[in-house]
Scaffold this active site. Structure first.
Site, mmCIF file in Angstrom:
data_model
loop_
_atom_site.group_PDB
_atom_site.id
_atom_site.type_symbol
_atom_site.label_atom_id
_atom_site.label_comp_id
_atom_site.label_asym_id
_atom_site.label_seq_id
_atom_site.Cartn_x
_atom_site.Cartn_y
_atom_site.Cartn_z
ATOM 1 N N CYS A 150 6.222 39.800 -13.229
ATOM 2 C CA CYS A 150 6.205 41.016 -12.406
ATOM 3 C C CYS A 150 7.155 42.116 -12.916
ATOM 4 O O CYS A 150 6.823 43.303 -12.864
ATOM 5 C CB CYS A 150 6.521 40.674 -10.951
ATOM 6 S SG CYS A 150 7.884 39.522 -10.740
ATOM 7 N N HIS A 242 9.774 46.068 -7.335
ATOM 8 C CA HIS A 242 10.846 45.979 -8.328
ATOM 9 C C HIS A 242 11.123 47.381 -8.879
ATOM 10 O O HIS A 242 10.212 48.059 -9.380
ATOM 11 C CB HIS A 242 10.440 45.071 -9.488
ATOM 12 C CG HIS A 242 10.303 43.616 -9.130
ATOM 13 N ND1 HIS A 242 10.725 43.075 -7.944
ATOM 14 C CD2 HIS A 242 9.801 42.580 -9.852
ATOM 15 C CE1 HIS A 242 10.490 41.768 -7.936
ATOM 16 N NE2 HIS A 242 9.925 41.456 -9.076
HETATM 17 N N1 LIG Z 1 6.268 36.120 -6.253
HETATM 18 C C1 LIG Z 1 6.052 36.989 -7.248
HETATM 19 O O1 LIG Z 1 6.283 38.210 -7.128
HETATM 20 C C2 LIG Z 1 5.509 36.501 -8.558
HETATM 21 C C3 LIG Z 1 5.225 37.463 -9.516
HETATM 22 C C4 LIG Z 1 4.682 37.053 -10.729
HETATM 23 C C5 LIG Z 1 4.455 35.722 -10.959
HETATM 24 N N2 LIG Z 1 4.766 34.777 -10.015
HETATM 25 C C6 LIG Z 1 4.474 33.386 -10.324
HETATM 26 O O2 LIG Z 1 3.405 32.915 -9.476
HETATM 27 C C7 LIG Z 1 3.591 31.534 -9.192
HETATM 28 C C8 LIG Z 1 3.601 31.316 -7.679
HETATM 29 O O3 LIG Z 1 4.718 31.994 -7.113
HETATM 30 P P1 LIG Z 1 4.924 32.106 -5.535
HETATM 31 O O4 LIG Z 1 6.011 33.097 -5.395
HETATM 32 O O5 LIG Z 1 3.639 32.333 -4.853
HETATM 33 O O6 LIG Z 1 5.428 30.588 -5.185
HETATM 34 P P2 LIG Z 1 5.430 29.853 -3.764
HETATM 35 O O7 LIG Z 1 5.476 30.815 -2.659
HETATM 36 O O8 LIG Z 1 6.492 28.816 -3.883
HETATM 37 O O9 LIG Z 1 3.976 29.088 -3.736
HETATM 38 C C9 LIG Z 1 3.680 27.970 -4.553
HETATM 39 C C10 LIG Z 1 2.252 27.482 -4.329
HETATM 40 O O10 LIG Z 1 2.010 26.354 -5.189
HETATM 41 C C11 LIG Z 1 1.688 25.184 -4.404
HETATM 42 N N3 LIG Z 1 2.310 23.993 -4.981
HETATM 43 C C12 LIG Z 1 3.628 23.680 -5.023
HETATM 44 N N4 LIG Z 1 3.803 22.474 -5.606
HETATM 45 C C13 LIG Z 1 2.559 22.023 -5.924
HETATM 46 C C14 LIG Z 1 2.074 20.838 -6.544
HETATM 47 N N5 LIG Z 1 2.893 19.837 -6.931
HETATM 48 N N6 LIG Z 1 0.738 20.706 -6.724
HETATM 49 C C15 LIG Z 1 -0.116 21.664 -6.315
HETATM 50 N N7 LIG Z 1 0.289 22.817 -5.716
HETATM 51 C C16 LIG Z 1 1.614 22.993 -5.542
HETATM 52 C C17 LIG Z 1 2.245 25.468 -3.030
HETATM 53 O O11 LIG Z 1 1.526 24.693 -2.063
HETATM 54 P P3 LIG Z 1 2.227 24.110 -0.710
HETATM 55 O O12 LIG Z 1 2.267 25.250 0.284
HETATM 56 O O13 LIG Z 1 1.286 23.020 -0.293
HETATM 57 O O14 LIG Z 1 3.583 23.605 -1.108
HETATM 58 C C18 LIG Z 1 1.981 26.978 -2.904
HETATM 59 O O15 LIG Z 1 0.620 27.169 -2.594
HETATM 60 C C19 LIG Z 1 4.880 31.099 -9.891
HETATM 61 O O16 LIG Z 1 4.566 30.528 -11.128
HETATM 62 C C20 LIG Z 1 5.624 32.411 -10.071
HETATM 63 O O17 LIG Z 1 6.512 32.381 -11.146
HETATM 64 C C21 LIG Z 1 5.274 35.147 -8.817
#
Ligand SMILES: NC(=O)c1ccc[n+]([C@@H]2O[C@H](COP(=O)([O-])OP(=O)(O)OC[C@H]3O[C@@H](n4cnc5c(N)ncnc54)[C@H](OP(=O)(O)O)[C@@H]3O)[C@@H](O)[C@H]2O)c1
Length: 344
Positions: A150, A242
């Protein structure tokens, strides 16, 4: 006819944004939702603690969440958007692609792999054809496409617009919103009344991914852009958006008006999620600001302001919505590009 899509990691911060943007999307139809084993078997309404600022879409709320396993996702789903934690994505995404799925992923795993395209459609859509190299190398029928981090997406469109002046070196300092860390990433006790002057791995991502995005594709691989990029990343107590302070050393010496014109005239692309104006420019020195400006262009525009000359080039601020342009919207835009270019 709509393309049937699924979301891997549908219950998380980025997953919920994906649902918000996909539910009304004219080209995509949500057909599968996956998450961890603690969510599998529950309805989406029950499994996802919905925190997005529009109501949970009714037709999605009743879908049963399944485990993140290729055997659990119907074969007639053509495209998967992945928002899994990167350590999970590293093992699971290739397993889906091996089974023939096309995956448009947010997760950081594999972004710098030689045969994985990393794209922002308005900047380097031509890199998409690296998929052919990937298929030859790995024997895959499916494909893995990544969008950048991001904080990188926020800055790179402005750097692309500065190319005409000879981009030589970049320094960037970020002020990043808490949503960038996911729902459980930063606790309120850590961030209220505070700034955290380090985000693990983030500076490295900005320094490498931006050079791949601005690099050139010769049909076999990507040559990284020659500019040196150094970043310092800070977490601040804003919710979304950001803000970044950029210093760009240039071979030429454009004045601020010429830079503003280069930003404004940088072309967008004719895809559903792309904003009409890719880079919005503010004349006011105290803009852009996260709370005021993160939703420009439906959250998909980048904005810039505070443009000043320095002894080596130019200095300015830029801003983008980190879960829209920086994550969910970026992935969907890449999905639209895959569709447009015939990969689905
Ligand atoms: N947030 C941002 O602005 C942003 C920007 C760019 C990229 N990203 C990237 O996008 C990705 C997700 O980020 P997020 O902020 O959305 O994270 P998050 O809120 O922690 O969500 C994680 C997701 O993955 C699932 N998950 C966790 N452990 C798992 C497992 N062992 N097997 C299958 N599913 C699993 C979770 O399901 P449960 O609810 O069942 O635990 C949830 O649906 C990351 O790689 C992050 O680096 C994020």
């Amino acid at each position: 006819m709509s393309t049937r899509v699924g979301v891997l990691g549908a219950t998380g911060a980025v997953g919920q944004r994906l649902i918000q943007l996909l539910a009304p999307h004219p080209e995509f139809e949500i057909a599968a939702l996956t998450a961890s084993s603690s969510s599998a078997g529950r309805t989406y309404r029950d499994a996802a603690k919905w925190r997005v600022d529009t109501p949970i879409p009714d037709d999605v709320a009743d879908i049963t969440v399944v485990g993140t396993d290729p055997d659990e996702v119907p074969d007639d789903v053509d495209l998967l958007f992945s928002s899994l934690p990167s350590d999970i994505g590293a093992s699971v995404e290739p397993a889906f692609v091996e089974e023939g799925y096309v995956v448009s992923s947010n997760s950081s795993n594999g972004r710098m792999d030689d045969d994985v395209p990393l794209t922002i459609p308005e900047i380097n859509a031509d890199h998409l054809d690296l998929i052919e190299v990937q298929r030859d190398n790995r024997g895959w029928d499916g494909a893995l496409l990544k969008n950048p981090n991001c904080s990188t997406i926020t800055m790179v469109p402005t750097l692309a617009a500065l190319e005409e002046f000879g981009l030589e070196r970049v320094h960037v300092s970020t002020l990043q919103a808490v949503s960038g860390a996911g729902y459980s990433g930063v606790t309120s006790m850590e961030i209220i009344d505070n700034v955290i002057p380090h985000i693990g791995g983030e500076a490295d991502k900005m320094e490498t991914e931006s050079r791949k995005l601005l690099g050139s594709f010769d049909g076999a691989g990507i040559e990284l852009h020659g500019a040196d990029v150094s970043a310092s990343c800070n977490r601040v107590p804003t919710l979304d958006g950001h803000l970044e302070n950029v210093w760009a050393d240039l071979a030429g010496d454009p004045d601020p008006a010429a830079v503003a014109e280069a930003f404004r005239s940088y072309p967008s692309i004719d895809l559903h999620s792309s904003p009409e104006q890719l880079i919005e420019v503010f004349e006011e020195f105290d803009r852009p600001q996260p709370r005021l400006d993160r939703n420009l262009g439906g959250g998909m525009a980048v904005s810039a302001g505070g443009i000043e000359t320095t002894s080596n080039g130019i200095q300015y601020n830029c801003l983008a919505h980190n879960t829209m342009r920086g994550a969910a919207g970026a992935s969907i835009l890449n999905g639209e590009l895959l569709l447009e270019e015939g990969y689905l």
